[in-house]
Design an enzyme around this catalytic site. Structure first.
Site: not given
Ligand code: 5GP
Ligand code: MG
Length: 182
Positions: A104-105, A108, A157, A170
């Site tokens: 995963e990138d 969050d 963010f 990106r």
């Molecule tokens: P989660 O389900 O953990 O809340 O979110 C996962 C996805 O939300 C990540 O894989 C990503 O694509 C997006 N995301 C969450 N935080 C960020 C952020 O700070 N920047 C960006 N660009 N995407 C985010």
């Molecule tokens: Mg993602």
């Protein structure tokens, strides 16, 4: 000295992690993963779109050759409860008794990852673990933590190194954080 800034879609972002720091950390993680998965039947599942650059750098630096299959979650921002299994695209390979490594990138809230792990466990893998480049501990609302995390960052963010703002940003080699004025 003021930090390097970029503007995307009218928003200001400033450098949080330099490409040098990122490269160094990616090499460390790849060394760890090469050791962990040596001799194991491993399937690496990078999650599109955000992980494409992290995955490319990390995997090319690993000492082992594994099967790689990109997966995608069609719309994980639609609901707060994550995604519907039908929205998971690309999980075509046989997972049973294999060691699955999700890439995963960023993690969050952890909702996406938690659902994804649940789905993968249904196929009875030998193990399932997660490596992410970025982890926001303060944002985590699940009990899921990445097994391998590049950097822990504040709940702000970020973009760059695969991560986007409305599809843009990106391509940047550094990771930038949104500047909130006032
Ligand atoms: P989660 O389900 O953990 O809340 O979110 C996962 C996805 O939300 C990540 O894989 C990503 O694509 C997006 N995301 C969450 N935080 C960020 C952020 O700070 N920047 C960006 N660009 N995407 C985010
Ligand atoms: Mg993602």
């Amino acid at each position: 000295m003021s930090k390097k800034r970029i503007r995307i879609e009218g928003r200001e972002f400033e450098v949080l992690l330099s490409s040098r720091r990122i490269s160094r950390r990616v090499r460390e993680i790849s060394a760890t993963l090469s050791e962990e998965y040596k001799g194991k039947d491993t399937l690496i599942l990078p999650v599109l779109n955000g992980s494409f650059i992290f995955a490319a750098d990390l995997i090319r630096d690993m000492d082992i050759d594994t099967e790689i299959s990109f997966i995608k979650i069609a719309s994980y921002r639609g609901t707060t409860s994550g995604f519907d299994p039908a929205e998971l695209i690309g999980l075509g390979t046989d997972i049973r008794n294999r060691h699955v490594l999700i890439l995963e990138d960023i993690i969050d809230t952890g909702t996406t990852l938690s659902k994804l792990i649940g789905k993968i466990l249904e196929y009875q893998p030998a193990s399932v673990r997660t490596a992410c480049l970025l982890f926001k501990p303060e944002a985590n609302i699940t009990n899921i933590k990445p097994d391998f995390a590049g950097f822990e960052i504040p709940n702000d963010f970020v973009i760059g190194y695969g991560l986007d703002y409305n599809g843009y940003g990106r391509k940047y080699k550094d990771i930038y954080v949104l500047v909130t004025e006032g």
